[in-house]
Design a protein around this motif. Structure first.
Motif, PDB file in Angstrom:
ATOM      1  N   MET A   1      -9.623   2.176  17.249  1.00 34.91           N
ATOM      2  CA  MET A   1      -9.091   2.555  15.948  1.00 34.91           C
ATOM      3  C   MET A   1      -9.500   3.978  15.568  1.00 34.91           C
ATOM      4  SD  MET A   1      -9.724   0.928  12.231  1.00 34.91           S
ATOM      5  CE  MET A   1     -11.053   1.850  11.617  1.00 34.91           C
TER       6      MET A   1
ATOM      7  N   VAL B   1      -5.193   0.111  -2.870  1.00 36.56           N
ATOM      8  CA  VAL B   1      -6.094  -0.245  -1.779  1.00 36.56           C
ATOM      9  C   VAL B   1      -6.534  -1.688  -1.979  1.00 36.56           C
ATOM     10  CG1 VAL B   1      -8.231   0.311  -0.590  1.00 36.56           C
ATOM     11  CG2 VAL B   1      -6.881   2.122  -1.613  1.00 36.56           C
TER      12      VAL B   1
ATOM     13  N   MET C   1     -10.724  -9.166   7.374  1.00 33.36           N
ATOM     14  CA  MET C   1     -10.328  -8.070   6.481  1.00 33.36           C
ATOM     15  C   MET C   1     -10.107  -6.771   7.235  1.00 33.36           C
ATOM     16  SD  MET C   1     -12.611  -6.593   3.361  1.00 33.36           S
ATOM     17  CE  MET C   1     -13.668  -5.498   4.265  1.00 33.36           C
ATOM     18  N   VAL C   2     -11.060  -6.453   8.115  1.00 29.18           N
ATOM     19  CA  VAL C   2     -10.982  -5.181   8.815  1.00 29.18           C
ATOM     20  C   VAL C   2      -9.748  -5.128   9.712  1.00 29.18           C
ATOM     21  CG1 VAL C   2     -12.208  -3.608  10.315  1.00 29.18           C
ATOM     22  CG2 VAL C   2     -13.459  -4.995   8.703  1.00 29.18           C
TER      23      VAL C   2
ATOM     24  N   VAL D   1      -2.757  -1.692   9.055  1.00 29.81           N
ATOM     25  CA  VAL D   1      -2.027  -0.863   8.096  1.00 29.81           C
ATOM     26  C   VAL D   1      -2.393   0.612   8.264  1.00 29.81           C
ATOM     27  CG1 VAL D   1      -1.719  -0.385   5.662  1.00 29.81           C
ATOM     28  CG2 VAL D   1      -1.829  -2.728   6.458  1.00 29.81           C
ATOM     29  N   CYS D   2      -3.700   0.840   8.420  1.00 28.58           N
ATOM     30  CA  CYS D   2      -4.194   2.207   8.480  1.00 28.58           C
ATOM     31  C   CYS D   2      -3.714   2.903   9.755  1.00 28.58           C
ATOM     32  CB  CYS D   2      -5.707   2.132   8.443  1.00 28.58           C
ATOM     33  SG  CYS D   2      -6.468   3.594   7.882  1.00 28.58           S
TER      34      CYS D   2
ATOM     35  N   LEU E   1      -6.653  -4.358   7.531  1.00 28.44           N
ATOM     36  CA  LEU E   1      -6.666  -2.965   7.078  1.00 28.44           C
ATOM     37  C   LEU E   1      -6.405  -2.023   8.244  1.00 28.44           C
ATOM     38  CD1 LEU E   1      -9.685  -3.133   4.678  1.00 28.44           C
ATOM     39  CD2 LEU E   1      -7.341  -2.694   4.044  1.00 28.44           C
ATOM     40  N   MET E   2      -6.965  -2.397   9.389  1.00 32.70           N
ATOM     41  CA  MET E   2      -6.809  -1.561  10.576  1.00 32.70           C
ATOM     42  C   MET E   2      -5.335  -1.435  10.943  1.00 32.70           C
ATOM     43  SD  MET E   2      -8.710  -2.305  14.154  1.00 32.70           S
ATOM     44  CE  MET E   2     -10.275  -2.807  13.597  1.00 32.70           C
TER      45      MET E   2
ATOM     46  N   MET F   1       0.820  -1.203   0.000  1.00 35.76           N
ATOM     47  CA  MET F   1       0.000   0.000   0.000  1.00 35.76           C
ATOM     48  C   MET F   1       0.855   1.254   0.000  1.00 35.76           C
ATOM     49  SD  MET F   1      -3.359  -0.306   2.332  1.00 35.76           S
ATOM     50  CE  MET F   1      -4.802  -1.180   1.801  1.00 35.76           C
TER      51      MET F   1
END
Lengths: 286, 318
Positions: free
Chosen positions: A268, A32, A220-221, A227-228, A224-225, A26
């Motif tokens: 988060m 994304v 999935m969340v 990374v974000c 992503l969490m 990313m």
């Protein structure tokens, strides 16, 4: 308390292993990718098949997980993803959601909707006593692997030529191209390595999470969490974020079970509001 | 060689489209339930188009507002005031206000953060609705809603005639409002922000205020769509809030074509009819083809059904 932190660290190490590739890709390509869990699932099923159907040992299964993740990642990169680097994020989201759906359906077709059987190898089974708490050997193993991988990645990124090329491309892709770095090949290599690590993490997750076809959507969340919150394009950011998310999730489920996975989302949102660009901001970010 | 339509022809086409929708009432009298569902999905997709297609806000949590509107209308009816239009108004205002408050976190963030914030808010709201069993019914859903007649005169009947006409009128009215809004200078400003945000800043456009308003308007209309679902089916389930529904509406909109006003409606018709047709098949089968279809639509890059059509037919204006 101790056991919550310990289990949280183990879960965090697992999250880190699966998500670190996502962070680098990313940060490198601004792609994304919601389908990263699908590669972890591929690794998990490959490991499970190698152990259950062919009777190989656990180390071989981990290797199979890595190879399955890397091969499927490389195939997807060459066939599809490289055409989408410059697309609008909406198209990337749609494509990767489509990939998640297709992978769930494929996994259900071949392996059925139920959980994969798995038995922890005898040398990692059972508990050991530490400061009065009974801790699981397998989870200690996860933490150790996580620490080794993060050390290897940080060193590799810092000391090797390949790492220097990645750092250059993350900082400024155009200049890196201008210096003669083959950024396209770098993308492929990084994507493959990231998916391989995800597959490796998927194989390790057999002993801690449940592996069934909805795995890519269910977690999935979390990926992503990590990374974000951690900050895309770095190694240490996701590592920190994975530990925070892991401990936060386990603590939330342990102390206030009625609110389920709810607390982790509040955590988060708070972290994102405090540090919108992630815990560790990559160099050269706008 | 694209076909060229005179400007007035396009407007006539719009009128014809809505007449055809209304005529479906007489053509398929035994499929009124599905038709009502299509209209509701269409309104929901049009609301998402305001945020996504025009304002360019990437969201995977729009069902939060759909479900919130549904629960608001359902709870109001259960609390003793079952007048349908009040329920719609409550859903509209509530969702608009909540979205306006949330929009602070969304308008400044990058795409990935927008995605994460909307997913997180969605997950939190689902969990709240799930835990507040005494109010929402939890996983059993909100049951026992019984609506009063529309305008005090038209009772909701067993065949869904009133439900269809009521939904049709509300959807058409809101669509006209949205159409007017997006063709006004405000709509133009939204397109500008989507196209080049920095340049709009340089022009002195209040970018963030405009985006926040667009998000709130989009959410308010999504809430009305949810309220319509609650009133016509007299039931609200947790799935109205779920990420699955957010993803489905995104797919509907992209299938029809984003940023084209009618994309959501066309997408809803095609998606719901195809889904209805394949409903007997196993869900995995449906999921597999849906996934492949999504991948294909991105790789081909057609801009949905309307995007494909627009390459064949041009209007005079463009």
């Amino acid at each position: 308390m101790g056991i919550v932190v310990f289990d949280g660290l183990a879960f965090g190490a697992l999250l880190f292993l699966i998500s670190v590739g996502l962070s680098v890709t990313m940060g490198l390509m601004n792609f994304v990718n919601l389908a990263h869990g699908a590669f972890a699932m591929a690794g998990g099923y490959a490991a499970s098949v190698v152990m259950n159907a062919y009777g190989f040992g656990f180390p071989a299964a981990l290797l199979a997980g890595f190879v399955a993740g890397a091969v499927s990642g490389a195939a997807v990169e060459v066939l599809f993803v490289r055409r989408l680097y410059r697309s609008h994020p909406l198209e990337q989201v749609l494509f990767t959601i489509g990939l998640v759906f297709a992978s769930i359906a494929t996994a259900t077709y071949f392996f059925g909707p139920t959980m994969q059987p798995f038995s922890i190898p005898p040398y990692l089974e059972g508990n050991f006593a530490f400061l009065g708490a009974e801790l699981s050997r397998y989870r200690l193993f996860l933490i150790v692997v996580g620490v080794i991988v993060v050390a290897a990645l940080v060193l590799g990124l810092d000391r090797t030529r390949f790492g220097a090329m990645i750092r250059a491309a993350v900082d400024n892709q155009r200049v890196a191209r201008g210096c003669g770095i083959n950024v396209d090949r770098l993308f492929l290599a990084t994507f493959t390595l990231g998916c391989g690590l995800a597959g490796f993490g998927g194989a390790l997750s057999l002993g801690m999470l449940t592996l069934n076809p909805i795995f890519p959507l269910k977690y999935m969340v979390y990926f992503l969490m990590v990374v974000c919150v951690g900050g895309a394009g770095t190694i240490t950011g996701p590592f920190l974020a994975a530990l925070i998310v892991g401990i936060g999730d386990v603590a939330g489920k342990y102390y206030v079970p009625q609110t389920g996975g709810f607390l982790i989302y509040l955590l988060m949102l708070a972290l994102l509001l405090a540090r919108p660009n992630g815990l560790v901001v990559k160099k050269g970010a706008r | 060689m694209p076909l060229t339509l005179p400007r007035r022809g396009l407007f006539a086409l719009e009128i014809l489209f809505w007449i055809a929708l209304a005529a479906s009432f007489f053509v398929f009298p035994d499929r009124l339930y599905l038709l009502t569902q299509i209209l509701i999905a269409a309104l929901f997709a049009v609301s998402l188009d305001i945020a996504l297609g025009y304002a360019g806000i990437l969201t995977l949590g729009h069902a939060v507002f759909f479900g919130m509107g549904a629960y608001a209308a359902g709870l109001l009816a259960k609390a003793g005031w079952a007048e349908p239009l009040t329920g719609l108004a409550l859903a509209f205002v509530l969702c608009g206000l909540v979205a306006y408050a949330l929009s602070v976190m969304i308008v400044r963030a990058g795409e990935l953060t927008q995605l994460m914030v909307t997913i997180a808010v969605g997950a939190i709201v689902v969990e709240i609705a799930n835990q507040a069993t005494p109010i929402t019914g939890g996983s059993d859903g909100l049951q026992g809603i019984s609506m009063w007649p529309v305008l005090g005169a038209f009772d909701f009947d067993l065949w869904g005639k009133t439900a269809f006409v009521y939904t049709f009128v509300v959807v058409l009215a809101l669509f006209i409002v949205v159409r007017r809004m997006l063709q006004s200078p405000y709509g133009l400003a939204l397109k500008g922000i989507h196209g080049n945000r920095k340049r709009m800043y340089a022009l002195g456009s209040p970018v963030e205020g405009r985006l926040r308003f667009a998000y709130a308007a989009s959410a308010a209309i999504a809430g009305v769509a949810g309220a319509l679902l609650a009133q016509t089916t007299e039931f609200v389930g947790l799935d109205t809030l779920s990420i699955d529904r957010s993803a489905a509406v995104l797919i509907i909109l992209v299938l029809g074509g984003t940023g084209r006003l009618y994309g959501g409606i066309v997408g809803a018709i095609v998606y719901m009819v195809v889904h209805d047709f394949f409903a007997d098949l196993s869900p995995e089968f449906w999921m597999f083809w849906l996934g492949l279809f999504l991948m294909a639509i991105v790789m081909i890059g057609s801009g949905g059904i309307l995007g494909g059509l627009s390459r064949l037919v041009r209007s005079e204006r463009s």
